[in-house]
Design an enzyme around this catalytic site. Structure first.
Site, short mmCIF file in Angstrom:
data_model
loop_
_atom_site.label_atom_id
_atom_site.label_comp_id
_atom_site.label_asym_id
_atom_site.label_seq_id
_atom_site.Cartn_x
_atom_site.Cartn_y
_atom_site.Cartn_z
N CYS A 11 -18.76 -92.31 -50.85
CA CYS A 11 -17.54 -93.13 -50.88
C CYS A 11 -17.86 -94.49 -51.51
O CYS A 11 -17.05 -95.00 -52.29
CB CYS A 11 -16.98 -93.32 -49.47
SG CYS A 11 -16.02 -91.91 -48.87
N ASP A 31 -27.59 -87.68 -61.02
CA ASP A 31 -28.31 -87.56 -59.75
C ASP A 31 -29.53 -88.48 -59.80
O ASP A 31 -30.24 -88.55 -60.81
CB ASP A 31 -28.74 -86.10 -59.52
CG ASP A 31 -29.11 -85.86 -58.07
OD1 ASP A 31 -28.37 -85.14 -57.38
OD2 ASP A 31 -30.15 -86.40 -57.62
N GLY A 92 -29.14 -76.98 -47.66
CA GLY A 92 -29.64 -78.09 -48.47
C GLY A 92 -28.68 -79.24 -48.65
O GLY A 92 -28.99 -80.19 -49.38
N THR A 94 -27.27 -82.64 -48.06
CA THR A 94 -27.81 -83.86 -47.42
C THR A 94 -26.78 -84.97 -47.40
O THR A 94 -26.89 -85.90 -46.60
CB THR A 94 -29.07 -84.36 -48.16
OG1 THR A 94 -28.74 -84.59 -49.54
CG2 THR A 94 -30.20 -83.35 -48.07
N HIS A 99 -19.46 -82.48 -53.15
CA HIS A 99 -19.87 -82.75 -54.55
C HIS A 99 -20.39 -81.47 -55.16
O HIS A 99 -20.83 -80.56 -54.46
CB HIS A 99 -20.93 -83.85 -54.60
CG HIS A 99 -22.12 -83.58 -53.74
ND1 HIS A 99 -22.11 -83.80 -52.38
CD2 HIS A 99 -23.35 -83.08 -54.03
CE1 HIS A 99 -23.29 -83.46 -51.88
NE2 HIS A 99 -24.06 -83.00 -52.85
N HIS A 101 -23.08 -80.01 -58.03
CA HIS A 101 -24.21 -80.28 -58.91
C HIS A 101 -23.98 -79.51 -60.21
O HIS A 101 -23.64 -78.33 -60.17
CB HIS A 101 -25.52 -79.75 -58.31
CG HIS A 101 -25.91 -80.37 -57.01
ND1 HIS A 101 -26.92 -81.29 -56.91
CD2 HIS A 101 -25.44 -80.20 -55.74
CE1 HIS A 101 -27.07 -81.66 -55.64
NE2 HIS A 101 -26.18 -81.00 -54.90
P1 5GP Z 1 -26.95 -82.38 -51.57
O1 5GP Z 1 -28.37 -82.33 -51.08
O2 5GP Z 1 -26.07 -83.00 -50.49
O3 5GP Z 1 -26.40 -81.10 -52.09
O4 5GP Z 1 -26.93 -83.35 -52.81
C1 5GP Z 1 -27.06 -84.73 -52.69
C2 5GP Z 1 -27.61 -85.23 -53.99
O5 5GP Z 1 -27.38 -86.61 -54.06
C3 5GP Z 1 -29.12 -85.02 -54.14
O6 5GP Z 1 -29.39 -84.24 -55.30
C4 5GP Z 1 -29.68 -86.44 -54.26
O7 5GP Z 1 -30.74 -86.54 -55.19
C5 5GP Z 1 -28.47 -87.23 -54.69
N1 5GP Z 1 -28.46 -88.61 -54.25
C6 5GP Z 1 -28.81 -89.07 -53.03
N2 5GP Z 1 -28.66 -90.41 -52.98
C7 5GP Z 1 -28.21 -90.80 -54.20
C8 5GP Z 1 -27.88 -92.07 -54.75
O8 5GP Z 1 -27.95 -93.13 -54.11
N3 5GP Z 1 -27.44 -92.10 -56.04
C9 5GP Z 1 -27.33 -90.94 -56.78
N4 5GP Z 1 -26.91 -91.09 -58.04
N5 5GP Z 1 -27.64 -89.73 -56.29
C10 5GP Z 1 -28.08 -89.65 -55.01
ZN ZN Z 2 -17.35 -90.10 -48.50
#
Ligand code: 5GP
Ligand code: ZN
Length: 122
Positions: A11, A31, A92, A94, A99, A101
């Site tokens: 957000c 990312d 996975g 986090t 979102h 990828h």
């Molecule tokens: P998830 O693990 O939830 O599927 O993907 C979260 C993604 O957000 C991860 O690939 C991680 O590298 C990325 N990410 C985490 N913190 C940040 C940030 O502060 N900025 C950006 N640009 N990406 C982030």
């Molecule tokens: Zn949010």
């Protein structure tokens, strides 16, 4: 813009971050920890915890979001790529703001020709 979810990193990012691309209601960012040559995240401005809650979007929003995924992939130079949504911690996820990828390899500009073979005169 919809109101942010308290303490949600994405957000904050959709309000203050540096975008790769933006359309009404959605942004794309690089990312921070890329897992491929190109690794962008498509993020709705509206906070939805996870893909499980996809029904919170109207049909038109969902369509535009997926079209934006495809448009961004094209804009960053990808024709072949993976689109991934991690759903839940065991898969996975986090960051609990929906979102997508987009992961792909940059096409190599070098043309790899087979080595020259010696021509043997008969
Ligand atoms: P998830 O693990 O939830 O599927 O993907 C979260 C993604 O957000 C991860 O690939 C991680 O590298 C990325 N990410 C985490 N913190 C940040 C940030 O502060 N900025 C950006 N640009 N990406 C982030
Ligand atoms: Zn949010």
């Amino acid at each position: 813009m919809p109101s942010p979810h308290d303490g949600c990193l994405f957000c904050d990012i959709v309000r203050n971050g540096a975008y790769v691309a933006k359309t009404r209601g959605f942004v794309a960012i690089n990312d921070i920890n890329p897992q491929a040559d190109v690794h962008v995240l498509i993020i709705p401005e509206r906070h939805v915890d996870t893909f499980r809650d996809i029904g919170e979007f109207h049909a038109g929003e969902t369509k535009r979001m997926l079209e934006f995924v495809a448009e961004v992939a094209q804009q960053v130079g990808l024709t072949d790529y993976r689109v991934v949504a991690n759903v839940g911690p065991a898969a996975g996820q986090t960051i609990f703001h929906l979102h997508w990828h987009v992961l792909g390899q940059t096409p190599t500009r070098e043309v790899h020709l087979p080595p020259m073979t010696a021509v043997t005169e008969l």
